[in-house]
Design an enzyme around this catalytic site. Structure first.
Site, PDB file in Angstrom:
ATOM      1  N   ASP A   1       0.854  -1.191   0.000  1.00  0.00           N
ATOM      2  CA  ASP A   1       0.000   0.000   0.000  1.00  0.00           C
ATOM      3  C   ASP A   1       0.886   1.237   0.000  1.00  0.00           C
ATOM      4  O   ASP A   1       2.115   1.131  -0.052  1.00  0.00           O
ATOM      5  CB  ASP A   1      -0.968  -0.020   1.196  1.00  0.00           C
ATOM      6  CG  ASP A   1      -2.303   0.611   0.835  1.00  0.00           C
ATOM      7  OD1 ASP A   1      -2.299   1.802   0.443  1.00  0.00           O
ATOM      8  OD2 ASP A   1      -3.334  -0.064   0.916  1.00  0.00           O
TER       9      ASP A   1
ATOM     10  N   HIS B   1      -2.847   3.172  -4.376  1.00  0.00           N
ATOM     11  CA  HIS B   1      -2.245   2.536  -3.190  1.00  0.00           C
ATOM     12  C   HIS B   1      -0.824   2.050  -3.472  1.00  0.00           C
ATOM     13  O   HIS B   1      -0.433   0.969  -3.029  1.00  0.00           O
ATOM     14  CB  HIS B   1      -3.120   1.366  -2.705  1.00  0.00           C
ATOM     15  CG  HIS B   1      -4.450   1.812  -2.145  1.00  0.00           C
ATOM     16  ND1 HIS B   1      -4.599   2.265  -0.856  1.00  0.00           N
ATOM     17  CD2 HIS B   1      -5.673   1.890  -2.714  1.00  0.00           C
ATOM     18  CE1 HIS B   1      -5.867   2.585  -0.645  1.00  0.00           C
ATOM     19  NE2 HIS B   1      -6.546   2.385  -1.769  1.00  0.00           N
TER      20      HIS B   1
ATOM     21  N   GLU C   1      -9.945   2.587  -5.152  1.00  0.00           N
ATOM     22  CA  GLU C   1      -9.612   3.949  -4.750  1.00  0.00           C
ATOM     23  C   GLU C   1      -8.448   4.534  -5.544  1.00  0.00           C
ATOM     24  O   GLU C   1      -7.526   5.104  -4.966  1.00  0.00           O
ATOM     25  CB  GLU C   1      -9.287   3.972  -3.250  1.00  0.00           C
ATOM     26  CG  GLU C   1     -10.457   3.509  -2.393  1.00  0.00           C
ATOM     27  CD  GLU C   1     -10.144   3.463  -0.904  1.00  0.00           C
ATOM     28  OE1 GLU C   1     -10.983   3.918  -0.121  1.00  0.00           O
ATOM     29  OE2 GLU C   1      -9.068   2.965  -0.516  1.00  0.00           O
TER      30      GLU C   1
ATOM     31  N   GLU D   1      -4.846   0.670   9.407  1.00  0.00           N
ATOM     32  CA  GLU D   1      -4.347   2.036   9.595  1.00  0.00           C
ATOM     33  C   GLU D   1      -4.291   2.366  11.088  1.00  0.00           C
ATOM     34  O   GLU D   1      -3.341   2.971  11.570  1.00  0.00           O
ATOM     35  CB  GLU D   1      -5.267   3.062   8.910  1.00  0.00           C
ATOM     36  CG  GLU D   1      -5.218   3.064   7.388  1.00  0.00           C
ATOM     37  CD  GLU D   1      -6.328   2.224   6.772  1.00  0.00           C
ATOM     38  OE1 GLU D   1      -6.765   1.233   7.406  1.00  0.00           O
ATOM     39  OE2 GLU D   1      -6.757   2.565   5.656  1.00  0.00           O
TER      40      GLU D   1
HETATM   41  C1  ACM Z   1     -10.929  -0.951   0.458  1.00  0.00           C
HETATM   42  O1  ACM Z   1     -11.397  -0.939   1.598  1.00  0.00           O
HETATM   43  N1  ACM Z   1     -10.383   0.128  -0.074  1.00  0.00           N
HETATM   44  C2  ACM Z   1     -10.951  -2.154  -0.346  1.00  0.00           C
END
Ligand code: ACM
Length: 534
Positions: free
Chosen positions: A168, A237, A300, A444
């Site tokens: 990520d 990411h 994203e 996170e």
């Molecule tokens: C995600 O939670 N962005 C897959």
């Protein structure tokens, strides 16, 4: 008192005594399951459980009239018989057998005497073939030993897919021999944000798995009938990879491994050299992970840099594409072709539906039920992992006493109420497209294994029931069985969250929850949910 609840459970007359004279016998294809079971039970009885006839025998066998993951477990005074359709079924039968023992049997230490099992007949099989957990080892690294422990905890709950989120913005966690800077540079960040929006902690963080570590994890999981599905997330990411190899990005200025959370703007460029780089990465990943499914992320991906990039705009023109959304789909298709040529199936987050989806791709639907419904109706296989039900980084209680509270409230009861089949697909032929579900342990805000325990358990137990057990729910019955199950978790050393709320040492002063964040998340989720209907 078994979790997840078996299909059929019948109490019989009598009891079986397990002691150091008990033997475990199995036919050759079940040698691995037998040695695993001996390894679990021997320390508890304080002696080595041997193969061959003993004073009481646990016999493992295969039956060709059962599906591979189904089992039949019979405990009687004169012996225990576990029969499965395949080794996985026998393994699940052995897991149920352990749960018939007192919680002390979950310690790697002598229980101090013989152990008594009630006579029972259990007939059982899973509702879904895909029963997974997403473990985010990218945002906060989880050391190998903790991953192995987590695999054991998954196996205890009869889960069978570990989706490892390996890369990520904030870290690259798998050694790639051809590109050593991915871990030399990409596995380390100088500090981390505390809370979702809080101040920086000023403390370096990092770590990665060597290829030998990965082989060990994969083999350990396989022995427990768990497939490890690797995820190398792209084209978003990817800031850690771009920090290591700036030529993968869209900017002339160097980047650092990211230290903050949320969706970043730094994404891969779409040059052939970048595609070749990641296909070289996957060449090594496929060697390490035999899983038939491989996840390329796809979630994203902000398109700001592509919109600003003359090279990306030229690429769109050359390829005859309409826009940046189609550029993303084109990129994902390149990886779908690559994986298909090598006999693997691509898994991607539901954003891969935007701009057209490669035909064999499997959609991991995370934004509510949105992607699951449209993907299944379009004929794609689907794994449901809605953040509205099974994102276990989200807070577990309504109060602001949760340590590092985040997202909307997903209580144990909410998770138990989850149905892997979205409401809109029930009694629709497309329902058959749902392979199963996986819960998300995004990290996170989970910066230690103790906090991982707190966020995962006992919600993982409730989740396991939704993917393993028949669809009817009985909350009171689940709570009763959980009363027997929590002491098992405690015996293993799992610092789960009591349903009444965090224990004093599980709270974390200094990272307050903000009611406005909660409202913002709820609004986002409401918007996704209403999207399905429009
Ligand atoms: C995600 O939670 N962005 C897959």
């Amino acid at each position: 008192m078994i979790v997840p609840k078996p299909v059929r459970y019948e109490i019989r007359q009598g009891r079986f005594v397990l002691d150091r004279d008990t033997s475990v016998t199995a036919s050759p294809p079940l040698g691995e399951v037998a040695s695993w079971l001996r390894g679990e039970l021997s320390p508890v009885v304080g002696g080595e459980l041997l193969p061959g006839p003993g004073s009481g025998t646990i016999t493992l066998g295969l039956r060709d009239d059962l599906p591979p993951e189904a089992y039949r477990l019979s405990v009687a005074g004169d012996g225990v018989v576990i029969e499965g359709g395949g080794p996985a079924g026998v393994f699940y039968g052995a897991q149920s057998l352990r749960q018939l023992l007192p919680p002390a049997a979950f310690r790697k230490a002598s229980a101090g005497g013989p152990l008594v099992l009630p006579a029972v007949l259990i007939e059982d099989e899973p509702r879904f073939g895909w029963r997974g957990c997403i473990l985010d080892v990218a945002r906060h690294f989880m050391v190998k030993q903790d991953v192995l422990r987590f695999i054991d905890l998954m196996a205890l709950h009869k889960l069978n897919v570990l989706h490892l989120h390996l890369t990520d913005d904030q870290g690259w966690r798998v050694e790639i021999k051809r590109y050593p800077r991915l871990t030399e540079v990409g596995a380390w960040r100088k500090e981390s944000q505390t809370g979702w929006n809080g101040p920086m902690d000023g403390r370096p963080h990092g770590g990665y798995y060597t290829q030998d570590d990965i082989r060990e994890i994969v083999a350990y999981a396989a022995r427990r009938h768990i497939t490890v599905v690797p995820e190398i997330d792209l084209p978003g990411h990817t800031q850690a990879a771009i920090a290591a190899y700036p030529e993968l990005g869209n900017l002339d200025t160097p980047l650092e491994v990211r230290t903050t959370w949320g969706v970043g703007v730094n994404v891969l460029n779409v040059e052939e050299s970048t595609i070749a780089f990641f296909q070289n990465v996957f060449d090594e990943v496929l060697e390490l992970f035999p899983s038939p499914y491989v996840c390329v992320g796809g979630d994203e991906c902000r398109k700001d840099q592509w919109r600003d990039s003359p090279a990306a705009r030229r690429r769109i023109r050359e390829l005859g594409l309409r826009d940046e959304e189609e550029l993303q789909s084109w990129l994902i298709r390149r990886f779908d072709d690559y994986l298909a040529e090598r006999g693997r199936r691509l898994v991607g987050w539901d954003e891969i539906l935007e701009g057209g989806l490669a035909p064999g791709a499997v959609v991991a639907s995370w934004r509510g039920d949105l992607g699951a419904v449209s993907a299944a109706r379009a004929g794609h296989d689907v794994i449901t992992c809605p953040n509205t039900s099974v994102y276990f980084d989200y807070r577990q209680g309504t109060g602001e006493e949760e340590p590092v509270p985040f997202g909307t409230v997903l209580t144990l009861e909410d998770v138990y109420a989850f149905d892997p089949i979205p409401g809109e697909l029930r009694d629709d032929p497309a329902e058959a497209r749902v392979l199963g579900s996986q819960c998300g342990l995004w990290s996170e805000l989970i910066d230690s294994n103790r906090h991982m325990d707190y966020m995962a358990f006992p919600r993982v137990a409730a989740f396991a029931e939704t993917v393993w057990s028949p669809p009817a729910r009985d909350l009171a019955d689940f709570r009763l069985r959980l009363t027997a199950h929590l002491p098992r978790l405690a015996a293993v050393g799992v610092e789960y969250r009591p349903e009444s709320g965090p224990l004093p040492w599980q709270t974390r002063p200094g990272v307050p929850g903000r009611p406005e964040d909660r409202a913002r998340w709820q609004a986002k989720i409401d918007a996704w949910t209403s999207n399905i209907r429009s």
